[in-house]
Design an enzyme around this catalytic site. Structure first.
Site, PDB file in Angstrom:
ATOM      1  N   CYS A 181      21.035  62.880   4.651  1.00 50.94           N
ATOM      2  CA  CYS A 181      19.512  62.654   3.887  1.00 50.94           C
ATOM      3  C   CYS A 181      19.262  61.973   5.144  1.00 50.94           C
ATOM      4  O   CYS A 181      19.600  60.888   5.970  1.00 50.94           O
ATOM      5  CB  CYS A 181      19.161  61.442   3.029  1.00 50.94           C
ATOM      6  SG  CYS A 181      18.342  60.913   2.379  1.00 50.94           S
ATOM      7  N   ASP A 182      17.713  62.858   5.757  1.00 49.87           N
ATOM      8  CA  ASP A 182      17.251  62.357   7.425  1.00 49.87           C
ATOM      9  C   ASP A 182      18.216  62.653   7.872  1.00 49.87           C
ATOM     10  O   ASP A 182      18.574  61.843   9.603  1.00 49.87           O
ATOM     11  CB  ASP A 182      16.598  60.700   6.538  1.00 49.87           C
ATOM     12  CG  ASP A 182      15.032  60.967   6.373  1.00 49.87           C
ATOM     13  OD1 ASP A 182      14.352  62.134   6.581  1.00 49.87           O
ATOM     14  OD2 ASP A 182      14.691  59.885   6.025  1.00 49.87           O
TER      15      ASP A 182
END
Length: 208
Positions: A181-182
């Site tokens: 996630c990111d």
């Protein structure tokens, strides 16, 4: 520009990069329907699926249906491939120092432009959108913060949903999965566009 983005509904983009020797997900990218005109501001995440030990038995329709059931606003699938135009744009962007203090944007440019270099054997990218618009906004006389920061950190929210999607896929096709996630170099907005979830406007944001 900024003023338009502040008025946008908020969405979260996530991507599932699937590695298969034979994939029952999709081998093509769906066409975008130009009927939608609502704008969205986006965040990015990714779930990576590695090579399974047996033939994949899950279909694209099943993945999309489960993603919607988990609360994602939309789901699309694109074929993993090299993105030379995006690679060139990124190179020009970083050369002109438009990335400011985000030095990480200079790293892994080759892998960012090609998920098959980032994850060997990648064939499909599954992209999901998640609306993070708050039920109410701050009063005008209060200090203003970005709407995606109103509630629980979106990293936790998106990861929880992606883990459930991962489990759903794992029960139907033996795969080892890694959720990011990111944290992975991926052109999430471009993959959202290729997956038929919208197009990228002049602001650089995805319009859905």
């Amino acid at each position: 520009g900024l003023r338009a983005r502040q008025k946008c509904a908020k969405l979260q983009i996530s991507a599932v990069v699937q590695h298969t020797e034979h994939s029952g997900v999709v081998s093509h990218r769906p066409q975008w329907r130009h009927r939608c005109r609502q704008r969205f501001e986006c965040r990015q995440s990714a779930t990576i699926h590695r090579t399974p030990t047996r033939q994949t038995l899950i279909t694209a329709a099943e993945i999309k249906q489960e993603a919607l059931r988990l609360g994602f606003a939309a789901c699309g699938i694109a074929q993993a491939c090299h993105l030379p135009d995006d690679a060139a744009q990124l190179q020009a962007w970083t050369t002109r120092q438009f990335h400011g203090e985000m030095a990480y944007m200079e790293h892994y440019a080759d892998k960012r432009a090609n998920p098959q270099l980032l994850f060997e054997g990648a064939q499909s990218v599954v992209v999901v959108l998640l609306n993070y618009a708050p039920p109410r906004t701050l009063n005008a006389d209060q200090p203003q913060i970005a709407k995606y920061a109103y509630g629980t950190d979106y990293h936790f929210v998106v990861k929880e949903k992606l883990r459930k999607l991962q489990q759903f896929i794992d029960t139907r096709a033996t795969q080892q999965c890694q959720i990011c996630c990111d944290s992975a170099p991926v052109f999430e907005r471009r993959w959202a566009e290729r997956a038929g979830l919208g197009w990228i406007g002049k602001s650089g944001m995805l319009i859905n």
